[in-house]
Structure formats: structure tokens, C-alpha cells
Write a protein that holds these residues in place. Structure first.
Motif, PDB file in Angstrom:
ATOM      1  N   THR A   8       0.783  -1.296   0.170  1.00  0.00           N
ATOM      2  CA  THR A   8       0.218  -0.006  -0.046  1.00  0.00           C
ATOM      3  C   THR A   8       1.196   1.117  -0.734  1.00  0.00           C
ATOM      4  O   THR A   8       2.046   1.403  -0.002  1.00  0.00           O
ATOM      5  N   ALA A   9       0.328   1.932   0.161  1.00  0.00           N
ATOM      6  CA  ALA A   9       0.301   3.236  -0.340  1.00  0.00           C
ATOM      7  C   ALA A   9      -0.624   4.978   0.121  1.00  0.00           C
ATOM      8  O   ALA A   9      -1.171   4.847  -0.240  1.00  0.00           O
ATOM      9  N   ALA A  10       0.654   6.251   0.172  1.00  0.00           N
ATOM     10  CA  ALA A  10       0.526   7.214   1.059  1.00  0.00           C
ATOM     11  C   ALA A  10       0.788   8.294   0.142  1.00  0.00           C
ATOM     12  O   ALA A  10       2.148   7.821  -0.199  1.00  0.00           O
ATOM     13  N   ILE A  11       0.215   9.527  -0.475  1.00  0.00           N
ATOM     14  CA  ILE A  11       0.698  10.636  -0.704  1.00  0.00           C
ATOM     15  C   ILE A  11       1.229  11.980   0.521  1.00  0.00           C
ATOM     16  O   ILE A  11      -0.516  11.850   0.875  1.00  0.00           O
ATOM     17  N   LEU A  12       1.682  12.382   0.111  1.00  0.00           N
ATOM     18  CA  LEU A  12       2.085  13.366   1.193  1.00  0.00           C
ATOM     19  C   LEU A  12       2.274  14.642  -0.025  1.00  0.00           C
ATOM     20  O   LEU A  12       3.359  14.785   0.095  1.00  0.00           O
ATOM     21  N   VAL A  13       1.416  15.541   0.458  1.00  0.00           N
ATOM     22  CA  VAL A  13       1.477  16.598  -0.688  1.00  0.00           C
ATOM     23  C   VAL A  13       2.075  17.573   0.882  1.00  0.00           C
ATOM     24  O   VAL A  13       1.522  18.371   1.198  1.00  0.00           O
ATOM     25  N   ILE A  14       3.158  18.511   0.185  1.00  0.00           N
ATOM     26  CA  ILE A  14       3.798  19.801   1.537  1.00  0.00           C
ATOM     27  C   ILE A  14       3.873  21.326   0.313  1.00  0.00           C
ATOM     28  O   ILE A  14       4.439  21.151  -0.366  1.00  0.00           O
ATOM     29  N   GLY A  15       3.116  21.868   0.561  1.00  0.00           N
ATOM     30  CA  GLY A  15       3.186  23.502   0.755  1.00  0.00           C
ATOM     31  C   GLY A  15       1.969  24.640   0.904  1.00  0.00           C
ATOM     32  O   GLY A  15       0.641  23.898   0.690  1.00  0.00           O
ATOM     33  N   ASP A  16       1.955  25.299   1.907  1.00  0.00           N
ATOM     34  CA  ASP A  16       1.012  26.452   1.828  1.00  0.00           C
ATOM     35  C   ASP A  16       0.516  26.863   0.195  1.00  0.00           C
ATOM     36  O   ASP A  16      -0.923  27.240   0.125  1.00  0.00           O
ATOM     37  N   GLU A  17       1.759  26.939  -1.064  1.00  0.00           N
ATOM     38  CA  GLU A  17       0.683  26.885  -2.421  1.00  0.00           C
ATOM     39  C   GLU A  17      -0.165  26.104  -2.693  1.00  0.00           C
ATOM     40  O   GLU A  17      -1.086  26.715  -3.309  1.00  0.00           O
ATOM     41  N   ARG A  43      -3.672   4.248  -1.471  1.00  0.00           N
ATOM     42  CA  ARG A  43      -4.491   4.425  -0.321  1.00  0.00           C
ATOM     43  C   ARG A  43      -5.250   5.415   0.677  1.00  0.00           C
ATOM     44  O   ARG A  43      -6.010   5.466   1.240  1.00  0.00           O
ATOM     45  N   GLU A  44      -4.707   6.875   0.601  1.00  0.00           N
ATOM     46  CA  GLU A  44      -4.553   8.134   1.816  1.00  0.00           C
ATOM     47  C   GLU A  44      -3.561   8.511   0.728  1.00  0.00           C
ATOM     48  O   GLU A  44      -2.510   8.830   0.086  1.00  0.00           O
ATOM     49  N   VAL A  45      -4.712  10.243   0.643  1.00  0.00           N
ATOM     50  CA  VAL A  45      -3.843  11.283  -0.260  1.00  0.00           C
ATOM     51  C   VAL A  45      -3.683  12.404   1.159  1.00  0.00           C
ATOM     52  O   VAL A  45      -5.024  12.468   1.687  1.00  0.00           O
TER      53      VAL A  45
END
Length: 245
Positions: A8-17, A43-45
Motif C-alpha cells: 500500500t502507499a500514501a502521498i503527502l503533498v507539502i506546501g502552503d501554495e 490508500r491515502e492522500v
């Protein structure tokens, strides 16, 4: 798919913009497409601001829950690029300019041009493996099961090409589409719920859309067991057959 998923995997997007809407994210779809191709179940973002505590908490939560975590954003040369420091804190390790990363930057910059800002891109947590960046040379890195990549879409795609051979997926997903035509979802939703419960090792979704010919419904069955997918499809086709004029 949630049933029978080992990788399984998750994505973490980082950024105020991203959170402000100034920048429209393009990386989630790119990563998701690659994961689908190699049969890793996304499975999650999550999207978090450029705040160390938020990044640390999200990384620790996701890396404990999923096989792989992929982050994008926050590894550039400016003061708000704090992802590398946050990853180091999440893992409880030190961070400093990495000679390997510095050598990569020297492939693009003259030594006298490696100022303090550019050297921020060579700061790598202790024990991390580098992810090559053939476009701008500033590397990403992998620490444990967390892959840390740039937010620039073109660079992220290049980094994905670098790490893809190192990833292991599940058995391939088999997908079958059943055309429900103009039958409204409300006519089959209850029975479809029963079919889904009777075939727990597959996922079943109903997808209405408007086409040039008018309203149409499609039902998609997905799974890794060919016989289970076929059995669910047969049950759905029998259901729809009884509803068609």
C-alpha cells in the motif's frame, strides 16, 4: 483496492501554495498513475502546510500505516523549504550537507556558486539514500519507506522514473466493466450492495456519466482473483438483465 492488499502507499503533498490554491497540484495524479501501473494500492492522500510539526506528524502517521510514502514539495533552496529537516525530525536522525548531494549540485553549478541557499538542497538526513534528479541535479532522498521528491512536476516525474525499479507491487489488478446503459443507479443500488457483500475479495463501483447519447451508467469490478472477478461480473449481469426492458 482495499481487499487483500499487501503493498500500500500514501502521498503527502507539502506546501502552503497548494492549500491556498495559488498552485494547482499535478503530482498526485502522476504518482497515482505510476502506482496503479505497478499494482501498488494508493490508500491515502494528505496535503499539509509548510509547518514542521504538521509535516512530522503526517510522515510518522503515514509511514507506520503504509508500505510506501511519497512526498512532494519543500526541498528547494528557500527558507520555507523545510521538508528535509522535518523528515529528519520524524525519524530522529541528524541532517547536514551530504557530500554525495553536493557533488550532484556541482554537476550543474560552479563551486563558487554553491551559496548557502543552494547548499540547502544538499542537506540530507543521516542514513538516507539519494534519488537522482537528472533535470536540475538537486536530489531527493529515501529514508526508510519514505520517498522525498521535488514539487516541480517535471522533476518529480524524473525522480519517479529513478525509484520505480526499486518498488515492489501486488499481483496485477483485473478490471471488468459492465455497461448498465440508462438504468438509473437507484434501481440497482440496493441489489448491488448485496452483490458486493457476497463477493468481498473484489471491489465494485458504479459510475454514472453524461455522454453524447445521454445518461449512462457503468459498473466496474476490480480484483486480483480472476475467478472472483468473473463471479461478481456474472451476478451483476444477471441483476441488470432483470432490470432491462
Amino acid at each position: 483496492m482495499s481487499q487483500g492488499s499487501d503493498v500500500t502507499a500514501a502521498i503527502l503533498v507539502i506546501g502552503d501554495e497548494i492549500l491556498s490554491g495559488r498552485t494547482k497540484d499535478k503530482n498526485i495524479g502522476t504518482i497515482a498513475e505510476m502506482l496503479t501501473e505497478i499494482s501498488v494500492d494508493l490508500r491515502e492522500v494528505r496535503i499539509v502546510p509548510d509547518e514542521r510539526a504538521e509535516i512530522v506528524a503526517a510522515v510518522n502517521a503515514l509511514r507506520a500505516r503504509y508500505t510506501y510514502v511519497f512526498t512532494s514539495g519543500g526541498i528547494g533552496p528557500t527558507h520555507d523549504d523545510i521538508t528535509a529537516d522535518s523528515i529528519a525530525e520524524a525519524f530522529g536522525v541528524g541532517i547536514d550537507v551530504d557530500p554525495r548531494a553536493r557533488a550532484m549540485l556541482l554537476e550543474r553549478h560552479r563551486p563558487e556558486d554553491l551559496n548557502e541557499a543552494r547548499l540547502r538542497m544538499a542537506r540530507i538526513p543521516d542514513g538516507a539514500e539519494l534519488i537522482a534528479n537528472p533535470i536540475s541535479k538537486a536530489p531527493g532522498f529515501r529514508l526508510g519507506n519514505v520517498h522525498v521528491m521535488a514539487g516541480v512536476p517535471q522533476i518529480l516525474r524524473a525522480m519517479l522514473d529513478e525509484i520505480r525499479p526499486t518498488l515492489t507491487g501486488n499481483a496485477p489488478v483485473i478490471s471488468e466493466t459492465i455497461e448498465a446503459g440508462a438504468i438509473p443507479e437507484g434501481d440497482f443500488a440496493g441489489a448491488l450492495t448485496g452483490i458486493a457483500a457476497a463477493h468481498p475479495v473484489v471491489s465494485i463501483g458504479s459510475y454514472p456519466s453524461m455522454t453524447p447519447e445521454g445518461f449512462r451508467n457503468r459498473i466496474v469490478v476490480r480484483g486480483r482473483d480472476r475467478e472472483a472477478v468473473a463471479a461478481a461480473r456474472a451476478a451483476i449481469e444477471q441483476l441488470l438483465g432483470g432490470l432491462r426492458p
